[in-house]
Design a protein around this motif. Structure first.
Motif, PDB file in Angstrom:
ATOM      1  N   ILE A   1       1.114  -1.380   0.049  1.00  0.00           N
ATOM      2  CA  ILE A   1       0.090  -0.042   0.408  1.00  0.00           C
ATOM      3  C   ILE A   1       0.917   1.252  -0.284  1.00  0.00           C
ATOM      4  CG2 ILE A   1      -1.385   1.259   1.119  1.00  0.00           C
ATOM      5  CD1 ILE A   1      -2.675  -1.921   2.124  1.00  0.00           C
ATOM      6  N   ARG A   2       2.158   1.559   1.189  1.00  0.00           N
ATOM      7  CA  ARG A   2       2.774   2.289   0.508  1.00  0.00           C
ATOM      8  C   ARG A   2       3.070   2.275  -0.157  1.00  0.00           C
ATOM      9  NH1 ARG A   2       6.608   0.578   5.711  1.00  0.00           N
ATOM     10  NH2 ARG A   2       4.802  -0.459   5.788  1.00  0.00           N
ATOM     11  N   ASN A   3       4.166   1.801  -0.828  1.00  0.00           N
ATOM     12  CA  ASN A   3       4.950   1.586  -2.545  1.00  0.00           C
ATOM     13  C   ASN A   3       3.450   1.763  -3.440  1.00  0.00           C
ATOM     14  OD1 ASN A   3       7.175   0.558  -1.619  1.00  0.00           O
ATOM     15  ND2 ASN A   3       6.530  -1.456  -1.966  1.00  0.00           N
ATOM     16  N   LEU A   4       2.348   1.431  -3.252  1.00  0.00           N
ATOM     17  CA  LEU A   4       1.550   2.386  -4.237  1.00  0.00           C
ATOM     18  C   LEU A   4       1.203   3.606  -4.024  1.00  0.00           C
ATOM     19  CD1 LEU A   4      -0.705   0.975  -6.311  1.00  0.00           C
ATOM     20  CD2 LEU A   4      -2.074   0.469  -4.789  1.00  0.00           C
ATOM     21  N   ASP A   5       0.971   3.892  -3.428  1.00  0.00           N
ATOM     22  CA  ASP A   5       1.036   5.892  -2.906  1.00  0.00           C
ATOM     23  C   ASP A   5       1.794   6.242  -2.895  1.00  0.00           C
ATOM     24  OD1 ASP A   5      -0.509   7.574  -1.591  1.00  0.00           O
ATOM     25  OD2 ASP A   5       1.283   7.527  -0.060  1.00  0.00           O
ATOM     26  N   ARG A   6       3.095   6.022  -2.920  1.00  0.00           N
ATOM     27  CA  ARG A   6       4.096   6.637  -3.605  1.00  0.00           C
ATOM     28  C   ARG A   6       4.709   7.098  -4.928  1.00  0.00           C
ATOM     29  NH1 ARG A   6       8.435   2.766  -2.564  1.00  0.00           N
ATOM     30  NH2 ARG A   6       8.530   2.758  -4.326  1.00  0.00           N
ATOM     31  N   GLU A   7       3.567   5.768  -5.605  1.00  0.00           N
ATOM     32  CA  GLU A   7       3.923   5.777  -7.160  1.00  0.00           C
ATOM     33  C   GLU A   7       2.719   6.565  -7.544  1.00  0.00           C
ATOM     34  OE1 GLU A   7       3.330   1.146  -7.936  1.00  0.00           O
ATOM     35  OE2 GLU A   7       5.732   0.909  -7.241  1.00  0.00           O
ATOM     36  N   SER A   8       1.892   6.903  -6.646  1.00  0.00           N
ATOM     37  CA  SER A   8       0.348   7.341  -6.913  1.00  0.00           C
ATOM     38  C   SER A   8       1.093   8.625  -7.093  1.00  0.00           C
ATOM     39  CB  SER A   8      -0.312   7.370  -6.465  1.00  0.00           C
ATOM     40  OG  SER A   8      -1.540   6.025  -7.047  1.00  0.00           O
ATOM     41  N   ASN A   9       1.909   9.063  -6.127  1.00  0.00           N
ATOM     42  CA  ASN A   9       1.992  10.279  -6.027  1.00  0.00           C
ATOM     43  C   ASN A   9       3.297  10.465  -7.037  1.00  0.00           C
ATOM     44  OD1 ASN A   9       0.666  11.157  -3.588  1.00  0.00           O
ATOM     45  ND2 ASN A   9       2.258  10.137  -2.152  1.00  0.00           N
ATOM     46  N   LEU A  10       4.149   9.751  -7.402  1.00  0.00           N
ATOM     47  CA  LEU A  10       4.839  10.048  -8.023  1.00  0.00           C
ATOM     48  C   LEU A  10       4.472  10.153  -9.651  1.00  0.00           C
ATOM     49  CD1 LEU A  10       8.216  10.117  -9.369  1.00  0.00           C
ATOM     50  CD2 LEU A  10       8.023   8.312  -9.735  1.00  0.00           C
ATOM     51  N   LEU A  11       3.022   9.422 -10.171  1.00  0.00           N
ATOM     52  CA  LEU A  11       2.813   9.478 -11.359  1.00  0.00           C
ATOM     53  C   LEU A  11       1.746  10.783 -11.501  1.00  0.00           C
ATOM     54  CD1 LEU A  11       2.557   8.185 -13.530  1.00  0.00           C
ATOM     55  CD2 LEU A  11      -0.320   6.907 -12.772  1.00  0.00           C
ATOM     56  N   ARG A  12       0.957  11.677 -10.401  1.00  0.00           N
ATOM     57  CA  ARG A  12       0.192  12.749 -10.337  1.00  0.00           C
ATOM     58  C   ARG A  12       1.643  13.766 -10.355  1.00  0.00           C
ATOM     59  NH1 ARG A  12      -2.940  11.251  -6.679  1.00  0.00           N
ATOM     60  NH2 ARG A  12      -0.871  11.212  -4.680  1.00  0.00           N
ATOM     61  N   ASN A  13       2.488  13.646  -9.804  1.00  0.00           N
ATOM     62  CA  ASN A  13       4.082  14.705  -9.744  1.00  0.00           C
ATOM     63  C   ASN A  13       4.371  14.782 -11.331  1.00  0.00           C
ATOM     64  OD1 ASN A  13       3.757  15.681  -7.589  1.00  0.00           O
ATOM     65  ND2 ASN A  13       4.676  14.726  -6.900  1.00  0.00           N
ATOM     66  N   VAL A  14       4.444  13.474 -11.459  1.00  0.00           N
ATOM     67  CA  VAL A  14       4.747  13.616 -13.847  1.00  0.00           C
ATOM     68  C   VAL A  14       3.870  13.871 -14.407  1.00  0.00           C
ATOM     69  CG1 VAL A  14       5.252  12.209 -15.402  1.00  0.00           C
ATOM     70  CG2 VAL A  14       6.196  11.757 -13.141  1.00  0.00           C
ATOM     71  N   ARG A  15       2.308  13.745 -14.324  1.00  0.00           N
ATOM     72  CA  ARG A  15       1.026  14.209 -15.234  1.00  0.00           C
ATOM     73  C   ARG A  15       2.013  16.058 -14.587  1.00  0.00           C
ATOM     74  NH1 ARG A  15      -3.244   9.579 -13.937  1.00  0.00           N
ATOM     75  NH2 ARG A  15      -2.052   8.032 -15.819  1.00  0.00           N
ATOM     76  N   GLY A  16       1.402  16.592 -13.519  1.00  0.00           N
ATOM     77  CA  GLY A  16       1.386  17.654 -13.486  1.00  0.00           C
ATOM     78  C   GLY A  16       2.828  18.389 -13.777  1.00  0.00           C
ATOM     79  N   ALA A  17       3.948  17.401 -14.300  1.00  0.00           N
ATOM     80  CA  ALA A  17       5.346  18.197 -15.241  1.00  0.00           C
ATOM     81  C   ALA A  17       4.805  18.493 -16.588  1.00  0.00           C
ATOM     82  CB  ALA A  17       6.561  17.377 -15.228  1.00  0.00           C
ATOM     83  N   LEU A  18       4.224  17.895 -16.932  1.00  0.00           N
ATOM     84  CA  LEU A  18       3.142  17.110 -18.075  1.00  0.00           C
ATOM     85  C   LEU A  18       2.802  18.579 -18.428  1.00  0.00           C
ATOM     86  CD1 LEU A  18       3.861  13.412 -19.109  1.00  0.00           C
ATOM     87  CD2 LEU A  18       4.962  15.160 -19.617  1.00  0.00           C
ATOM     88  N   ARG A  19       1.539  18.395 -17.850  1.00  0.00           N
ATOM     89  CA  ARG A  19       0.371  20.002 -18.250  1.00  0.00           C
ATOM     90  C   ARG A  19       1.569  20.959 -18.483  1.00  0.00           C
ATOM     91  NH1 ARG A  19      -2.117  16.617 -14.734  1.00  0.00           N
ATOM     92  NH2 ARG A  19      -1.969  17.530 -12.824  1.00  0.00           N
ATOM     93  N   ARG A  20       2.472  21.035 -17.439  1.00  0.00           N
ATOM     94  CA  ARG A  20       3.373  22.290 -17.321  1.00  0.00           C
ATOM     95  C   ARG A  20       4.157  22.705 -18.148  1.00  0.00           C
ATOM     96  NH1 ARG A  20       3.474  20.827 -12.365  1.00  0.00           N
ATOM     97  NH2 ARG A  20       5.608  19.992 -12.166  1.00  0.00           N
ATOM     98  N   LEU A  21       4.404  21.331 -19.261  1.00  0.00           N
ATOM     99  CA  LEU A  21       5.806  21.605 -20.410  1.00  0.00           C
ATOM    100  C   LEU A  21       4.008  22.012 -21.431  1.00  0.00           C
ATOM    101  CD1 LEU A  21       7.229  18.451 -20.234  1.00  0.00           C
ATOM    102  CD2 LEU A  21       7.750  20.392 -20.389  1.00  0.00           C
ATOM    103  N   ASP A  22       2.593  21.687 -21.509  1.00  0.00           N
ATOM    104  CA  ASP A  22       2.041  21.954 -22.296  1.00  0.00           C
ATOM    105  C   ASP A  22       1.787  23.560 -22.187  1.00  0.00           C
ATOM    106  OD1 ASP A  22       1.878  19.243 -23.440  1.00  0.00           O
ATOM    107  OD2 ASP A  22       0.223  18.855 -22.349  1.00  0.00           O
ATOM    108  N   ASP A  23       1.705  23.793 -21.155  1.00  0.00           N
ATOM    109  CA  ASP A  23       1.267  25.474 -21.043  1.00  0.00           C
ATOM    110  C   ASP A  23       2.855  26.698 -21.121  1.00  0.00           C
ATOM    111  OD1 ASP A  23       1.540  25.635 -17.653  1.00  0.00           O
ATOM    112  OD2 ASP A  23      -0.039  25.000 -16.992  1.00  0.00           O
ATOM    113  N   GLY A  24       3.354  26.160 -20.925  1.00  0.00           N
ATOM    114  CA  GLY A  24       4.847  26.337 -20.933  1.00  0.00           C
ATOM    115  C   GLY A  24       5.486  27.329 -19.695  1.00  0.00           C
ATOM    116  N   SER A  25       4.846  26.814 -17.762  1.00  0.00           N
ATOM    117  CA  SER A  25       5.074  27.148 -16.741  1.00  0.00           C
ATOM    118  C   SER A  25       6.294  26.262 -16.519  1.00  0.00           C
ATOM    119  CB  SER A  25       3.945  27.312 -15.683  1.00  0.00           C
ATOM    120  OG  SER A  25       3.237  26.076 -15.605  1.00  0.00           O
ATOM    121  N   PHE A  26       6.381  24.592 -16.678  1.00  0.00           N
ATOM    122  CA  PHE A  26       7.444  24.358 -16.835  1.00  0.00           C
ATOM    123  C   PHE A  26       8.804  24.992 -16.479  1.00  0.00           C
ATOM    124  CE2 PHE A  26      11.030  20.952 -17.373  1.00  0.00           C
ATOM    125  CZ  PHE A  26      10.949  20.261 -16.480  1.00  0.00           C
ATOM    126  N   GLY A  27       9.504  24.585 -15.049  1.00  0.00           N
ATOM    127  CA  GLY A  27      10.946  25.167 -14.926  1.00  0.00           C
ATOM    128  C   GLY A  27      10.242  26.399 -14.167  1.00  0.00           C
TER     129      GLY A  27
END
Length: 126
Positions: A51-77
């Motif tokens: 469960i802890r591993n799944l939670d960590r992976e879910s948080n990582l995936l959420r952060n990765v998807r957020g970074a991809l959205r920031r890449l799309d909208d120009g606010s990455f970095g």
């Protein structure tokens, strides 16, 4: 940031998102009954770890998807809190990070203190 650098980050983030989605295995969190009490305890420990591993992976995936959205909208970095540029070294190490080092330290401290409303806490800590 150049278009080439942005494409490099996009490729890394896409690969990370695919990897996390493939690794997600929920079979390990199934409740298994056993006639032996020690086996039950062992299964419960393994389930808690899964469960802890799944939670960590879910948080990582959420952060990765957020970074991809920031890449799309120009606010990455750009730090989501202080709106300063995130250092290139930090982006190379953690390309999905939404915060610069200073703001990330504030976020980490707030999680250690059990802060519920992170946005209010960040404003007050700045």
């Amino acid at each position: 940031m150049t278009k080439n650098e942005l494409n490099k980050y996009r490729n890394v983030l896409d690969a990370q998102a695919e990897l996390v989605q493939q690794v997600r295995n929920r079979d390990a969190i199934a409740i298994e009954k056993s006639p032996d009490a020690l086996d039950e305890v062992q299964h419960a420990s393994e389930r808690e770890l899964a469960i802890r591993n799944l939670d960590r992976e879910s948080n990582l995936l959420r952060n990765v998807r957020g970074a991809l959205r920031r890449l799309d909208d120009g606010s990455f970095g750009v730090c989501l809190h202080c709106e300063e540029d995130i250092s290139a070294k930090r982006l190379v190490a953690v390309p999905w990070t939404p915060f610069c080092i200073g703001c990330q330290e504030i976020v980490d401290r707030s999680q250690g203190e059990g802060v519920e409303n992170l946005e209010d806490w960040l404003v007050n800590a700045a």
